[in-house]
Design a protein around this motif. Structure first.
Motif, short mmCIF file in Angstrom:
data_model
loop_
_atom_site.label_atom_id
_atom_site.label_comp_id
_atom_site.label_asym_id
_atom_site.label_seq_id
_atom_site.Cartn_x
_atom_site.Cartn_y
_atom_site.Cartn_z
N ASN A 21 0.80 -1.21 0.00
CA ASN A 21 0.00 0.00 0.00
C ASN A 21 0.85 1.28 0.00
OD1 ASN A 21 -2.88 -0.51 -0.21
ND2 ASN A 21 -2.56 -1.80 1.59
N ASP A 26 8.93 1.02 8.55
CA ASP A 26 8.44 -0.13 9.29
C ASP A 26 9.56 -0.56 10.24
OD1 ASP A 26 5.89 -2.20 8.64
OD2 ASP A 26 7.51 -3.08 9.83
N ALA A 69 7.56 4.28 14.28
CA ALA A 69 6.70 5.42 13.98
C ALA A 69 6.54 6.37 15.17
CB ALA A 69 5.32 4.94 13.51
C1 LIG Z 1 -0.79 -5.12 9.37
S1 LIG Z 1 0.74 -4.45 9.03
C2 LIG Z 1 0.37 -3.14 7.90
C3 LIG Z 1 0.03 -3.57 6.52
C4 LIG Z 1 0.50 -2.66 5.41
N1 LIG Z 1 0.26 -1.26 5.67
C5 LIG Z 1 -0.16 -3.08 4.13
O1 LIG Z 1 -1.13 -2.43 3.75
O2 LIG Z 1 0.29 -4.04 3.51
C6 LIG Z 1 1.35 -3.56 10.41
C7 LIG Z 1 2.81 -3.19 10.23
O3 LIG Z 1 3.16 -2.19 11.18
C8 LIG Z 1 4.48 -2.43 11.61
N2 LIG Z 1 4.62 -1.75 12.90
C9 LIG Z 1 4.01 -2.05 14.07
N3 LIG Z 1 4.33 -1.16 15.03
C10 LIG Z 1 5.17 -0.26 14.45
C11 LIG Z 1 5.84 0.91 14.91
N4 LIG Z 1 5.71 1.31 16.17
N5 LIG Z 1 6.60 1.60 14.03
C12 LIG Z 1 6.72 1.19 12.74
N6 LIG Z 1 6.11 0.09 12.25
C13 LIG Z 1 5.36 -0.63 13.08
C14 LIG Z 1 4.60 -3.93 11.63
O4 LIG Z 1 5.95 -4.34 11.55
C15 LIG Z 1 3.77 -4.33 10.41
O5 LIG Z 1 4.56 -4.45 9.28
#
Ligand SMILES: C[S@@+](CC[C@H](N)C(=O)[O-])C[C@H]1O[C@@H](n2cnc3c(N)ncnc32)[C@H](O)[C@@H]1O
Lengths: 395, 102
Positions: free
Chosen positions: A211, A228, A255
């Motif tokens: 995305n 990420d 993030a």
């Molecule tokens: C369900 S996935 C998102 C799917 C992606 N946006 C897509 O559409 O394919 C959630 C993602 O957030 C990342 N994530 C979780 N907490 C985070 C943080 N505090 N900072 C950066 N990335 C984070 C995880 O590693 C994971 O890859």
């Protein structure tokens, strides 16, 4: 086009592996559409009337529906099937990835060395990976987002990429599921705010970039970034983007503390991200967005609709993941008062927005345009065949 | 690059969900679901073979009925059946694996 092998297309399952994947895709479609319909019927015809007889009212929230459903055989059976299908999704793609892993790693390294599209990949092994990721395999995906099994590993990126294809491979609109959220948001913005021409875009929690890519397609002039915490996802995402000719900038960062300068981005977005983040971190991230967003810039995130906007049965249905899919923050996130939470983090209420955006690829163009230029959509079901819930604010 | 083979884990970290009063039912459900998948895959393979045979028109059903595998082939089949059973009953293995991990 470059002659770099595309990590997103090179894994070849054998005959039985392929058919195992097809079985899982179709099983998931049966579970999420046909059997989910059966479960709702049983709720409406039996469980809710029984509840009303006993309490003199209908269930008031998802929790009460859940309590009434918990020991219904249909819920037990449906949940069992859904849970097993979730695990089997990942299992169905692992063997071929294991077999091809050294090739995948080599292709990713080649992509990085040649970098034909001109994107970038910046890794930081010291990044702070949140506990909910290291302690629980989110989505029941063994190894989660961050585990690395060997040098320059891309395995988890591949498991996510190929697994999500199986995941939605039996659902309608399956050909357009990758990037469906971003292409919907980007095309919506173009129609709803033609004057808004973001030069620098950030996708938070970009995983393997599915995305992230569509923003570069809709705004080719923009510099598009994705962050990420998972290194194998970012290596995979960068390699795939380079092979497909998309210049995307991937960076390993948390993030909550991105390290970008103040007032840096015109547009900040995310998809399926916040429901996996704890509420305290969610607020930190809102504040971080405010800091790195340019004045006049836009933050717009796609998420599950808050529980205040959906009925008790749908809340029960959506919150299944909070209980069984290793997504412990899901229910609390959906329970947030979004406008209050954004205001608390510095986003003025009169600049906030909450929009339901129809899925671009599956909505007739006239209807999409009408919604983008002032109408509301009557569609309510969340997801690819229907509508994406988005929320955010201008700065 | 290191060329050690990587074995991706099958167990998802976190408590395994149960939906029935007796967790044995949950185990059985997992087994039956896996079994259904394998049966579906077997049908697919048979269908592939039948269609290819049909197209080429060289092998009749009577030939198939009369077929007996040789010793080496029987060995290969044994290996396949062994792996098959391992996949179907994987849940039994998983509990042991998690105890070993802890
Ligand atoms: C369900 S996935 C998102 C799917 C992606 N946006 C897509 O559409 O394919 C959630 C993602 O957030 C990342 N994530 C979780 N907490 C985070 C943080 N505090 N900072 C950066 N990335 C984070 C995880 O590693 C994971 O890859």
């Amino acid at each position: 086009m470059s002659n770099i092998r595309n990590v997103g297309e090179m894994v070849e399952p054998n005959h039985d592996e392929y058919n195992r994947q097809r079985f899982v895709s179709i099983l998931r479609k049966k579970v999420l559409m046909d059997f989910a319909g059966d479960m709702k019927t049983i709720y409406q015809k039996k469980v809710e009337p029984n509840f009303e007889k006993k309490h003199g009212r209908k269930p008031k929230d998802g929790r009460e529906v859940r309590k009434a459903m918990l020991h219904e055989p249909v819920f037990e059976g449906w949940s069992s099937l859904r849970y097993n299908a979730q695990l089997m999704t990942w299992w169905s793609v692992q063997p071929a990835i294991e077999r091809d892993l050294s090739d995948l790693i080599q292709a990713a390294k080649d992509a990085r060395a040649a970098n034909p599209a001109g994107g970038s990949l910046e890794l930081n092994p010291d990044v702070d990976v949140p506990r909910e990721i290291t302690e629980l395999d989110v989505h029941l995906m063994p190894g989660c987002f961050h585990t690395e099994y060997t040098d320059d590993d891309v395995a988890q990126g591949a498991v996510y990429h190929y697994g999500t294809t199986v995941f939605s491979g039996g659902l309608p609109h399956r050909r357009i599921t990758k990037g469906g959220v971003a292409s919907s948001i980007a095309n919506y913005l173009k129609l709803a705010h033609p004057e808004f021409k973001p030069k620098r875009i950030l996708d938070m929690g970009c995983t393997a970039g599915a995305n992230t890519t569509p923003y570069k397609e809709v705004y080719p002039e923009a510099e598009v970034h994705g962050i990420d915490v998972g290194a194998p996802l970012l290596r995979f995402g960068h390699a795939r983007a380079e092979a497909e000719g998309a210049a995307l900038h991937f960076r390993q960062a948390n993030a909550t503390d991105t390290g970008y300068p103040d007032n840096h981005f015109d547009f900040i977005t995310s998809s399926f991200f916040f429901h996996e983040v704890s509420v305290p971190d969610t607020k930190k991230i809102f504040k971080e967005c405010l800091r790195i967003l340019k004045p006049g810039g836009l933050m717009l995130h796609m998420e599950l609709p808050p529980s205040a906007l959906t009925d008790p049965y749908y809340n029960f249905y959506l919150d299944w993941d909070a209980f069984y899919n290793n997504e412990p923050h899901y229910e609390k996130f959906r329970g947030l008062d979004f406008p209050e939470a954004l205001a608390e983090c510095g986003f003025e209420k009169d600049k906030q927005l909450m929009v339901r955006i129809p899925n671009f690829a599956s909505t007739p163009p006239d209807e999409f345009k009408a919604v983008a230029t002032g109408g509301d959509t009557m569609r309510r079901d969340h997801g690819n065949g229907a509508v994406w819930f988005t929320f955010g604010s201008w700065k | 690059m290191s060329d050690k083979t990587v074995n991706l884990p099958l167990r998802a970290k976190g408590k395994r969900a149960t939906f029935y009063k007796d967790p044995a039912v949950d185990q059985l459900f997992a087994i039956v679901t896996m079994l259904t998948q394998e049966l579906s895959v077997a049908f697919d393979r048979i269908e592939t073979v039948e269609r290819m045979l049909d197209k080429s028109g060289v092998i009749s059903r009577a030939d198939i009925e009369a077929y007996k595998p040789g010793e080496q082939e029987e060995g290969e089949r044994t290996q396949r059946r062994d792996e098959y059973i391992g996949r179907v009953f994987n849940i039994l293995h998983q509990e042991a694996a998690s105890l070993r991990d802890s």
